[in-house]
Design a protein around this motif. Structure first.
Motif, mmCIF file in Angstrom:
data_model
loop_
_atom_site.group_PDB
_atom_site.id
_atom_site.type_symbol
_atom_site.label_atom_id
_atom_site.label_comp_id
_atom_site.label_asym_id
_atom_site.label_seq_id
_atom_site.Cartn_x
_atom_site.Cartn_y
_atom_site.Cartn_z
ATOM 1 N N ALA A 66 0.789 -1.232 0.000
ATOM 2 C CA ALA A 66 0.000 0.000 0.000
ATOM 3 C C ALA A 66 0.824 1.287 0.000
ATOM 4 N N PRO A 67 1.840 1.418 0.864
ATOM 5 C CA PRO A 67 2.590 2.685 0.871
ATOM 6 C C PRO A 67 3.293 2.972 -0.459
ATOM 7 N N ALA A 68 3.890 1.954 -1.039
ATOM 8 C CA ALA A 68 4.618 2.158 -2.298
ATOM 9 C C ALA A 68 3.686 2.523 -3.441
ATOM 10 N N MET A 69 2.495 1.953 -3.454
ATOM 11 C CA MET A 69 1.539 2.187 -4.533
ATOM 12 C C MET A 69 0.523 3.271 -4.188
ATOM 13 N N LYS A 70 0.644 3.824 -2.979
ATOM 14 C CA LYS A 70 -0.242 4.896 -2.510
ATOM 15 C C LYS A 70 -1.716 4.497 -2.652
ATOM 16 N N LEU A 71 -2.032 3.319 -2.156
ATOM 17 C CA LEU A 71 -3.394 2.813 -2.229
ATOM 18 C C LEU A 71 -4.248 3.420 -1.121
ATOM 19 N N SER A 72 -5.424 3.901 -1.477
ATOM 20 C CA SER A 72 -6.356 4.420 -0.486
ATOM 21 C C SER A 72 -6.973 3.259 0.284
ATOM 22 N N ASN A 73 -7.655 3.577 1.374
ATOM 23 C CA ASN A 73 -8.294 2.527 2.162
ATOM 24 C C ASN A 73 -9.345 1.771 1.351
ATOM 25 N N VAL A 74 -10.128 2.495 0.555
ATOM 26 C CA VAL A 74 -11.148 1.864 -0.282
ATOM 27 C C VAL A 74 -10.501 0.961 -1.323
ATOM 28 N N GLU A 75 -9.383 1.393 -1.900
ATOM 29 C CA GLU A 75 -8.676 0.568 -2.888
ATOM 30 C C GLU A 75 -8.121 -0.697 -2.233
ATOM 31 N N GLN A 76 -7.558 -0.559 -1.044
ATOM 32 C CA GLN A 76 -7.040 -1.732 -0.341
ATOM 33 C C GLN A 76 -8.148 -2.743 -0.049
ATOM 34 N N ALA A 77 -9.283 -2.243 0.425
ATOM 35 C CA ALA A 77 -10.405 -3.136 0.724
ATOM 36 C C ALA A 77 -10.922 -3.814 -0.540
ATOM 37 N N SER A 78 -10.895 -3.103 -1.659
ATOM 38 C CA SER A 78 -11.367 -3.667 -2.927
ATOM 39 C C SER A 78 -10.459 -4.776 -3.426
ATOM 40 N N ILE A 79 -9.189 -4.730 -3.049
ATOM 41 C CA ILE A 79 -8.238 -5.770 -3.444
ATOM 42 C C ILE A 79 -8.357 -6.989 -2.533
ATOM 43 N N ALA A 115 -12.352 -14.185 -7.307
ATOM 44 C CA ALA A 115 -13.568 -13.466 -7.688
ATOM 45 C C ALA A 115 -13.313 -11.966 -7.773
ATOM 46 N N PRO A 116 -14.249 -11.234 -8.374
ATOM 47 C CA PRO A 116 -14.130 -9.766 -8.453
ATOM 48 C C PRO A 116 -14.148 -9.141 -7.067
ATOM 49 N N SER A 117 -13.856 -7.858 -7.011
ATOM 50 C CA SER A 117 -13.880 -7.163 -5.728
ATOM 51 C C SER A 117 -15.281 -7.199 -5.135
ATOM 52 N N ALA A 118 -15.342 -7.186 -3.814
ATOM 53 C CA ALA A 118 -16.609 -7.366 -3.115
ATOM 54 C C ALA A 118 -17.552 -6.186 -3.317
ATOM 55 N N VAL A 119 -18.789 -6.494 -3.645
ATOM 56 C CA VAL A 119 -19.813 -5.460 -3.748
ATOM 57 C C VAL A 119 -19.974 -4.748 -2.412
ATOM 58 N N ILE A 120 -19.763 -5.480 -1.317
ATOM 59 C CA ILE A 120 -19.986 -4.910 -0.001
ATOM 60 C C ILE A 120 -19.049 -3.746 0.301
ATOM 61 N N VAL A 121 -17.891 -3.696 -0.363
ATOM 62 C CA VAL A 121 -16.983 -2.567 -0.157
ATOM 63 C C VAL A 121 -17.640 -1.276 -0.635
ATOM 64 N N SER A 122 -18.217 -1.312 -1.841
ATOM 65 C CA SER A 122 -18.902 -0.125 -2.341
ATOM 66 C C SER A 122 -20.176 0.150 -1.548
ATOM 67 N N GLN A 123 -20.828 -0.916 -1.070
ATOM 68 C CA GLN A 123 -22.032 -0.740 -0.263
ATOM 69 C C GLN A 123 -21.704 -0.077 1.068
ATOM 70 N N LEU A 124 -20.641 -0.528 1.732
ATOM 71 C CA LEU A 124 -20.224 0.089 2.986
ATOM 72 C C LEU A 124 -19.746 1.518 2.769
ATOM 73 N N ALA A 125 -19.045 1.746 1.652
ATOM 74 C CA ALA A 125 -18.594 3.097 1.338
ATOM 75 C C ALA A 125 -19.784 4.023 1.105
ATOM 76 N N LEU A 126 -20.809 3.510 0.432
ATOM 77 C CA LEU A 126 -22.008 4.299 0.167
ATOM 78 C C LEU A 126 -22.723 4.650 1.460
ATOM 79 N N ILE A 127 -22.905 3.648 2.319
ATOM 80 C CA ILE A 127 -23.591 3.867 3.583
ATOM 81 C C ILE A 127 -22.800 4.811 4.492
ATOM 82 N N SER A 128 -21.449 4.736 4.421
ATOM 83 C CA SER A 128 -20.583 5.541 5.288
ATOM 84 C C SER A 128 -20.218 6.882 4.665
#
Length: 313
Positions: free
Chosen positions: A91-104, A265-278
């Motif tokens: 994450a630090p080297a690639m400057k991944l955001s928290n949402v990007e990390q969770a999506s991976i 599998a693809p990235s979890a739908v729940i990541v975008s769902q939690l991001a939307l709710i939050s």
């Protein structure tokens, strides 16, 4: 193991992608609005997914299945630990955001993998897919929720009283005690559970319809998608190769194939769902969802073909 499995997977994933297009078209045609999006999200999180979890344990107890389930739980913990620590290192080297990390890290182990397993693998494989889902469910409401929200809002009370956690606990008790759900309850739970694939894919399409295409098809989203669909599965495949060969034969081969399918599998739908709710950056998460849901038509069959080829009997 069926040699046609990669082709069967590709066919089923194509069907799911068509459902995504239906959701997209519904938004652009004005049939579905922004307000309905959160309603669909909550329906998936708190009604449909618990039904899938609970009913996945409605199978006859046997020592072989119990052993496979125990192995699946242990391997699922290993898989998630490897993904979390691997991404934390990168994450630090690639400057991944928290949402990007969770999506991976987190995948559609419920929304995509369970329907796929039900369609193309043996029925008992759903049990092993559910083990991955159980581990991920606990982590989603602890590690993932905290990561996406950007601050610690986790309490044990929230986890233990979460309807998904309750479904997991009941499912395990029912399995080991030989308790079977029948009658109208069985019909209702099975009926709701069968909607998980279409509803999850439709919700992705709805999020896509509410987003700007320029926010989705960005280079960073493709980079994150490549890590989710290729880097993590290859890492897990290497870990699996370290296990004794007799542990990836026979029944155990089905366990490892199911878990590799879950982690490919693809990235979890729940990541975008939690991001939307939050009220976080759900557009990035949904963008990665869309890209991975499309590219997985090619990557999942490729990963499974590689695994079957490398571990051919």
């Amino acid at each position: 193991m069926n040699a046609d499995l990669p082709f069967l997977l590709a066919e089923q994933i194509c069907a799911f992608f068509i459902m995504i297009l239906m959701g997209f078209a519904s938004v652009r045609a004005g049939i579905i609005g922004t307000e309905e999006t959160k309603g669909i999200t909550r329906l998936l999180l708190y009604v449909v997914t618990p039904c899938v979890i609970l009913m996945s344990y409605q199978t006859e107890y046997s020592s072989d299945v119990a052993g496979g389930l125990l192995l699946a739980f242990g391997a699922a913990v290993l898989v998630h630990a490897a993904a979390i620590f691997g991404i934390r290192f990168a994450a630090p080297a690639m400057k991944l955001s928290n949402v990007e990390q969770a999506s991976i890290i987190y995948t559609n182990s419920g929304n995509l993998t369970v329907p796929l397993v039900m369609s193309v693998l043996e029925p008992r494989a759903v049990m092993y897919a559910s083990a991955y889902l159980v581990v991920q469910t606990v982590l989603v409401w602890t590690h993932c929720f905290t990561m996406v929200k950007g601050s610690s809002g986790f309490t044990w009370k929230k986890l233990l009283l979460n309807v998904n956690t309750i479904a997991i606990a009941l499912g395990l008790v029912f399995f080991f005690c030989g308790i079977h759900i029948g009658g109208p309850l069985q019909t209702a739970f099975n009926g709701m559970g069968k909607t998980i694939g279409p509803l999850a894919m439709f919700s992705i399409g709805v999020m896509l319809g509410n987003s700007r295409l320029s926010d989705i098809f960005r280079f960073r989203n493709f980079m994150v998608s490549a890590m989710r669909l290729l880097c993590i599965p290859v890492l897990i495949m290497l870990l699996f190769s370290l296990w004794p060969q007799d542990w990836i034969a026979g029944e155990y081969r089905l366990v490892f194939t199911t878990l590799l399918l879950s982690t490919s599998a693809p990235s979890a739908v729940i990541v975008s769902q939690l991001a939307l709710i939050s009220n976080q950056d759900y557009r990035t998460a949904s963008g990665v969802n869309i890209i991975t849901d499309f590219l997985c038509i090619f990557t999942i069959p490729l990963v499974i073909w590689m695994y079957l080829h490398l571990n051919a009997a």
